[in-house]
Design a protein around this motif. Structure first.
Motif, PDB file in Angstrom:
ATOM      1  N   VAL A  35      12.955  49.947 -31.892  1.00 63.60           N
ATOM      2  CA  VAL A  35      12.412  49.460 -32.760  1.00 63.60           C
ATOM      3  C   VAL A  35      11.178  48.385 -32.546  1.00 63.60           C
ATOM      4  CG1 VAL A  35      12.750  47.835 -34.936  1.00 63.60           C
ATOM      5  CG2 VAL A  35      14.653  49.222 -34.135  1.00 63.60           C
ATOM      6  N   THR A  36      10.114  48.846 -33.392  1.00 63.62           N
ATOM      7  CA  THR A  36       8.838  48.073 -33.139  1.00 63.62           C
ATOM      8  C   THR A  36       8.898  46.883 -34.359  1.00 63.62           C
ATOM      9  OG1 THR A  36       7.305  49.245 -34.577  1.00 63.62           O
ATOM     10  CG2 THR A  36       7.659  50.051 -32.168  1.00 63.62           C
ATOM     11  N   LEU A  37       8.087  45.819 -33.852  1.00 61.08           N
ATOM     12  CA  LEU A  37       7.623  44.783 -34.678  1.00 61.08           C
ATOM     13  C   LEU A  37       6.243  44.902 -34.718  1.00 61.08           C
ATOM     14  CD1 LEU A  37       8.327  42.602 -36.660  1.00 61.08           C
ATOM     15  CD2 LEU A  37       8.454  41.053 -34.691  1.00 61.08           C
ATOM     16  N   LEU A  38       5.559  45.297 -35.852  1.00 65.84           N
ATOM     17  CA  LEU A  38       3.998  45.352 -35.807  1.00 65.84           C
ATOM     18  C   LEU A  38       3.677  44.315 -37.101  1.00 65.84           C
ATOM     19  CD1 LEU A  38       3.900  49.358 -36.680  1.00 65.84           C
ATOM     20  CD2 LEU A  38       3.793  47.989 -34.235  1.00 65.84           C
ATOM     21  N   GLY A  39       2.362  43.735 -36.867  1.00 66.84           N
ATOM     22  CA  GLY A  39       1.725  43.049 -37.636  1.00 66.84           C
ATOM     23  C   GLY A  39       0.271  42.548 -37.043  1.00 66.84           C
ATOM     24  N   ARG A  40      -0.411  42.001 -38.156  1.00 69.75           N
ATOM     25  CA  ARG A  40      -1.793  41.339 -37.358  1.00 69.75           C
ATOM     26  C   ARG A  40      -1.823  40.252 -36.738  1.00 69.75           C
ATOM     27  NH1 ARG A  40      -5.759  43.359 -41.380  1.00 69.75           N
ATOM     28  NH2 ARG A  40      -4.667  44.244 -43.242  1.00 69.75           N
ATOM     29  N   ASN A  41      -2.816  39.784 -35.927  1.00 67.45           N
ATOM     30  CA  ASN A  41      -2.884  38.865 -35.084  1.00 67.45           C
ATOM     31  C   ASN A  41      -2.206  37.507 -35.784  1.00 67.45           C
ATOM     32  OD1 ASN A  41      -3.885  40.180 -32.976  1.00 67.45           O
ATOM     33  ND2 ASN A  41      -5.849  39.594 -33.548  1.00 67.45           N
ATOM     34  N   GLY A  42      -1.354  36.743 -35.280  1.00 70.52           N
ATOM     35  CA  GLY A  42      -0.800  35.532 -35.903  1.00 70.52           C
ATOM     36  C   GLY A  42       0.166  35.503 -36.989  1.00 70.52           C
ATOM     37  N   ALA A  43       0.661  36.856 -37.251  1.00 74.95           N
ATOM     38  CA  ALA A  43       1.398  37.172 -38.279  1.00 74.95           C
ATOM     39  C   ALA A  43       3.072  36.575 -37.871  1.00 74.95           C
ATOM     40  CB  ALA A  43       1.805  38.562 -38.240  1.00 74.95           C
ATOM     41  N   GLY A  44       3.494  36.450 -36.469  1.00 73.62           N
ATOM     42  CA  GLY A  44       4.747  36.016 -36.204  1.00 73.62           C
ATOM     43  C   GLY A  44       5.289  36.672 -35.289  1.00 73.62           C
ATOM     44  N   LYS A  45       4.885  37.713 -34.756  1.00 75.99           N
ATOM     45  CA  LYS A  45       5.777  38.686 -33.964  1.00 75.99           C
ATOM     46  C   LYS A  45       6.328  38.039 -32.686  1.00 75.99           C
ATOM     47  CE  LYS A  45       1.789  41.092 -33.202  1.00 75.99           C
ATOM     48  NZ  LYS A  45       0.683  40.544 -34.145  1.00 75.99           N
ATOM     49  N   SER A  46       5.291  37.295 -31.769  1.00 76.25           N
ATOM     50  CA  SER A  46       5.787  37.090 -30.546  1.00 76.25           C
ATOM     51  C   SER A  46       6.706  36.026 -30.910  1.00 76.25           C
ATOM     52  CB  SER A  46       4.476  36.121 -29.833  1.00 76.25           C
ATOM     53  OG  SER A  46       3.775  37.333 -29.350  1.00 76.25           O
ATOM     54  N   THR A  47       6.474  34.889 -31.962  1.00 75.45           N
ATOM     55  CA  THR A  47       7.644  33.800 -32.442  1.00 75.45           C
ATOM     56  C   THR A  47       8.764  34.573 -32.780  1.00 75.45           C
ATOM     57  OG1 THR A  47       5.796  32.562 -33.260  1.00 75.45           O
ATOM     58  CG2 THR A  47       7.835  32.108 -33.963  1.00 75.45           C
ATOM     59  N   THR A  48       8.848  35.500 -33.492  1.00 68.28           N
ATOM     60  CA  THR A  48      10.082  36.228 -33.799  1.00 68.28           C
ATOM     61  C   THR A  48      10.777  36.575 -32.708  1.00 68.28           C
ATOM     62  OG1 THR A  48       9.185  37.374 -35.946  1.00 68.28           O
ATOM     63  CG2 THR A  48      11.161  38.413 -34.834  1.00 68.28           C
ATOM     64  N   LEU A  49      10.187  37.292 -31.502  1.00 63.50           N
ATOM     65  CA  LEU A  49      10.875  37.704 -30.300  1.00 63.50           C
ATOM     66  C   LEU A  49      11.149  36.381 -29.535  1.00 63.50           C
ATOM     67  CD1 LEU A  49       8.442  40.432 -28.740  1.00 63.50           C
ATOM     68  CD2 LEU A  49      10.226  40.544 -30.377  1.00 63.50           C
ATOM     69  N   LYS A  50      10.510  35.144 -29.526  1.00 68.28           N
ATOM     70  CA  LYS A  50      11.027  34.075 -28.631  1.00 68.28           C
ATOM     71  C   LYS A  50      12.121  33.361 -29.350  1.00 68.28           C
ATOM     72  CE  LYS A  50       6.211  33.277 -26.945  1.00 68.28           C
ATOM     73  NZ  LYS A  50       5.013  32.450 -27.357  1.00 68.28           N
ATOM     74  N   SER A  51      12.119  33.558 -30.977  1.00 76.82           N
ATOM     75  CA  SER A  51      13.242  33.006 -31.572  1.00 76.82           C
ATOM     76  C   SER A  51      14.642  33.632 -31.352  1.00 76.82           C
ATOM     77  CB  SER A  51      12.888  32.776 -32.829  1.00 76.82           C
ATOM     78  OG  SER A  51      11.749  32.243 -33.427  1.00 76.82           O
ATOM     79  N   ILE A  52      14.467  35.159 -31.103  1.00 77.43           N
ATOM     80  CA  ILE A  52      15.668  35.978 -30.753  1.00 77.43           C
ATOM     81  C   ILE A  52      16.184  35.491 -29.428  1.00 77.43           C
ATOM     82  CG2 ILE A  52      16.521  38.039 -30.191  1.00 77.43           C
ATOM     83  CD1 ILE A  52      14.445  39.229 -32.553  1.00 77.43           C
ATOM     84  N   ALA A  53      15.395  35.216 -28.351  1.00 78.96           N
ATOM     85  CA  ALA A  53      15.752  35.108 -27.099  1.00 78.96           C
ATOM     86  C   ALA A  53      16.035  33.651 -26.881  1.00 78.96           C
ATOM     87  CB  ALA A  53      14.849  35.600 -26.115  1.00 78.96           C
ATOM     88  N   GLY A  54      15.752  32.668 -27.874  1.00 85.38           N
ATOM     89  CA  GLY A  54      15.924  31.414 -27.778  1.00 85.38           C
ATOM     90  C   GLY A  54      14.956  30.411 -27.116  1.00 85.38           C
ATOM     91  N   ALA A  55      13.664  31.237 -26.718  1.00 84.21           N
ATOM     92  CA  ALA A  55      12.463  30.354 -26.162  1.00 84.21           C
ATOM     93  C   ALA A  55      11.915  29.650 -27.218  1.00 84.21           C
ATOM     94  CB  ALA A  55      11.589  31.334 -25.511  1.00 84.21           C
ATOM     95  N   VAL A  56      12.120  30.033 -28.538  1.00 82.77           N
ATOM     96  CA  VAL A  56      11.760  28.906 -29.639  1.00 82.77           C
ATOM     97  C   VAL A  56      13.016  28.921 -30.591  1.00 82.77           C
ATOM     98  CG1 VAL A  56      10.501  29.053 -31.922  1.00 82.77           C
ATOM     99  CG2 VAL A  56       9.292  29.804 -29.730  1.00 82.77           C
ATOM    100  N   LEU A  57      13.287  27.514 -30.782  1.00 78.74           N
ATOM    101  CA  LEU A  57      14.543  27.357 -31.424  1.00 78.74           C
ATOM    102  C   LEU A  57      14.303  27.504 -32.882  1.00 78.74           C
ATOM    103  CD1 LEU A  57      17.267  25.879 -30.788  1.00 78.74           C
ATOM    104  CD2 LEU A  57      16.266  23.575 -31.708  1.00 78.74           C
ATOM    105  N   PRO A  58      15.163  28.331 -33.614  1.00 75.94           N
ATOM    106  CA  PRO A  58      15.055  28.721 -34.854  1.00 75.94           C
ATOM    107  C   PRO A  58      15.274  27.507 -35.695  1.00 75.94           C
ATOM    108  CG  PRO A  58      16.491  30.411 -33.871  1.00 75.94           C
ATOM    109  CD  PRO A  58      16.190  29.302 -32.803  1.00 75.94           C
ATOM    110  N   THR A  59      14.671  27.354 -36.883  1.00 76.37           N
ATOM    111  CA  THR A  59      15.080  26.396 -37.837  1.00 76.37           C
ATOM    112  C   THR A  59      15.848  26.683 -39.206  1.00 76.37           C
ATOM    113  OG1 THR A  59      12.843  26.719 -38.664  1.00 76.37           O
ATOM    114  CG2 THR A  59      13.141  24.786 -37.179  1.00 76.37           C
ATOM    115  N   GLY A  60      16.355  28.008 -39.019  1.00 79.07           N
ATOM    116  CA  GLY A  60      17.192  28.362 -40.076  1.00 79.07           C
ATOM    117  C   GLY A  60      17.370  30.009 -40.003  1.00 79.07           C
ATOM    118  N   GLY A  61      18.626  30.360 -40.625  1.00 79.36           N
ATOM    119  CA  GLY A  61      18.805  31.772 -40.201  1.00 79.36           C
ATOM    120  C   GLY A  61      19.876  32.200 -39.383  1.00 79.36           C
ATOM    121  N   ARG A  62      20.097  33.325 -39.222  1.00 79.33           N
ATOM    122  CA  ARG A  62      21.090  33.912 -38.095  1.00 79.33           C
ATOM    123  C   ARG A  62      20.585  34.864 -37.120  1.00 79.33           C
ATOM    124  NH1 ARG A  62      26.380  32.913 -39.568  1.00 79.33           N
ATOM    125  NH2 ARG A  62      26.565  32.149 -41.171  1.00 79.33           N
ATOM    126  N   VAL A  63      21.026  34.840 -36.111  1.00 80.85           N
ATOM    127  CA  VAL A  63      20.515  36.080 -34.908  1.00 80.85           C
ATOM    128  C   VAL A  63      21.980  36.341 -34.561  1.00 80.85           C
ATOM    129  CG1 VAL A  63      19.337  36.514 -32.653  1.00 80.85           C
ATOM    130  CG2 VAL A  63      18.404  34.874 -34.335  1.00 80.85           C
TER     131      VAL A  63
END
Ligand SMILES: Nc1ncnc2c1ncn2[C@@H]1O[C@H](COP(=O)(O)OP(=O)(O)OP(=O)(O)O)[C@@H](O)[C@H]1O
Ligand SMILES: [Mg+2]
Length: 237
Positions: A35-63
């Motif tokens: 599965v790919t996650l696409l989007g323009r620069n700054g859209a939140g792609k890397s942050t999504t990946l990091k939040s899934i992997a725990g490198a960024v602490l999510p502030t809400g929602g479920r993984v």
């Protein structure tokens, strides 16, 4: 109860300080799916990946990974469960040899041992005694992916794996990712190179300002020029 999904992200939020970057991202990855996650620069792609992997602490929602809620767990715990993030800057140790870099990821119970990695990445075998710092950009990317495989990922997460690489190396890495996918590893891919994305993916998501705005099977995405223009600002020949 199995849903057939290895990863289920629901309403994921993330902040950097007061900046509310992820505003309810929901997406799924199936067993052995790419599965790919696409989007323009700054859209939140890397942050999504990091939040899934725990490198960024999510502030809400479920993984949910293989049915277990992992949001908020430390990165090493999530990695132990089989989520491996290969970040953008690759993280190859320049003073260690290729083989030493690979052995850092080794797990005895992993189906991916040194010989398996060398089979997928013959260049790494040729370069096994070379220092990480002597590798080309493409070889460093192969090494980062190889090390992640040694760690027995059930879900491999890649952030722009072919960025800045020569076309011939890009083709090589695309073929290697196909081999890894065929071995049953689910892959979540962020990549700006749409040609690469449509060669590999089963499905695509598009993120815009921290929200998923579009989801499509690969064949539909390829045929849908409007969507590519509207959300990504590109046409695909
Ligand atoms: N460490 C950080 N601190 C503060 N803001 C950040 C940080 N990292 C990213 N941001 C901001 O969060 C938003 C999302 O960034 P992110 O890196 O997730 O985007 P991206 O889709 O991966 O973009 P790119 O295509 O440029 O890699 C952007 O506005 C970015 O400027
Ligand atoms: Mg990014």
């Amino acid at each position: 109860m199995s849903t057939g999904h290895i990863l289920e992200v629901e309403g994921l939020h993330a902040h950097y300080g007061k900046s509310h970057v992820l505003q309810g991202v929901s997406m799924r990855v199936g067993e052995a799916e790419l599965v790919t996650l696409l989007g323009r620069n700054g859209a939140g792609k890397s942050t999504t990946l990091k939040s899934i992997a725990g490198a960024v602490l999510p502030t809400g929602g479920r993984v949910r990974f293989q049915g277990a809620d992992v949001a908020g767990q430390p990165p090493h715990r999530i990695a132990q469960r089989g989520v491996c993030l290969v970040p953008e800057h690759r993280g190859v140790f320049k003073l260690l040899s290729v083989e030493e870099n690979l052995l850092l990821g080794q797990r005895r119970e992993s189906p991916w041992q040194l010989d398996d990695i060398y089979r997928v990445f013959p260049r790494l075998k040729e370069r096994r005694r070379n220092g990480g710092g002597q590798l080309s950009g493409g070889e460093q990317q192969m090494l980062a992916i190889g090390r992640a495989l040694m760690n027995h990922p059930r879900l491999l997460i890649l952030d722009e794996p072919v960025e800045g690489l020569a076309p011939v190396i890009v083709e090589e890495i695309v073929a290697q990712l196909k081999t890894i996918k065929a071995a049953g590893v689910a892959i979540l891919l962020v990549e700006q190179n749409l040609e690469v994305c449509v060669q590999l993916a089963d499905r695509h998501y598009i993120v815009e300002q921290g929200v998923i705005v579009h989801e499509a099977a690969n064949a539909d995405f390829v045929a849908d020029h409007q969507v590519k223009d509207r959300y990504l600002g590109v046409g695909l020949a």
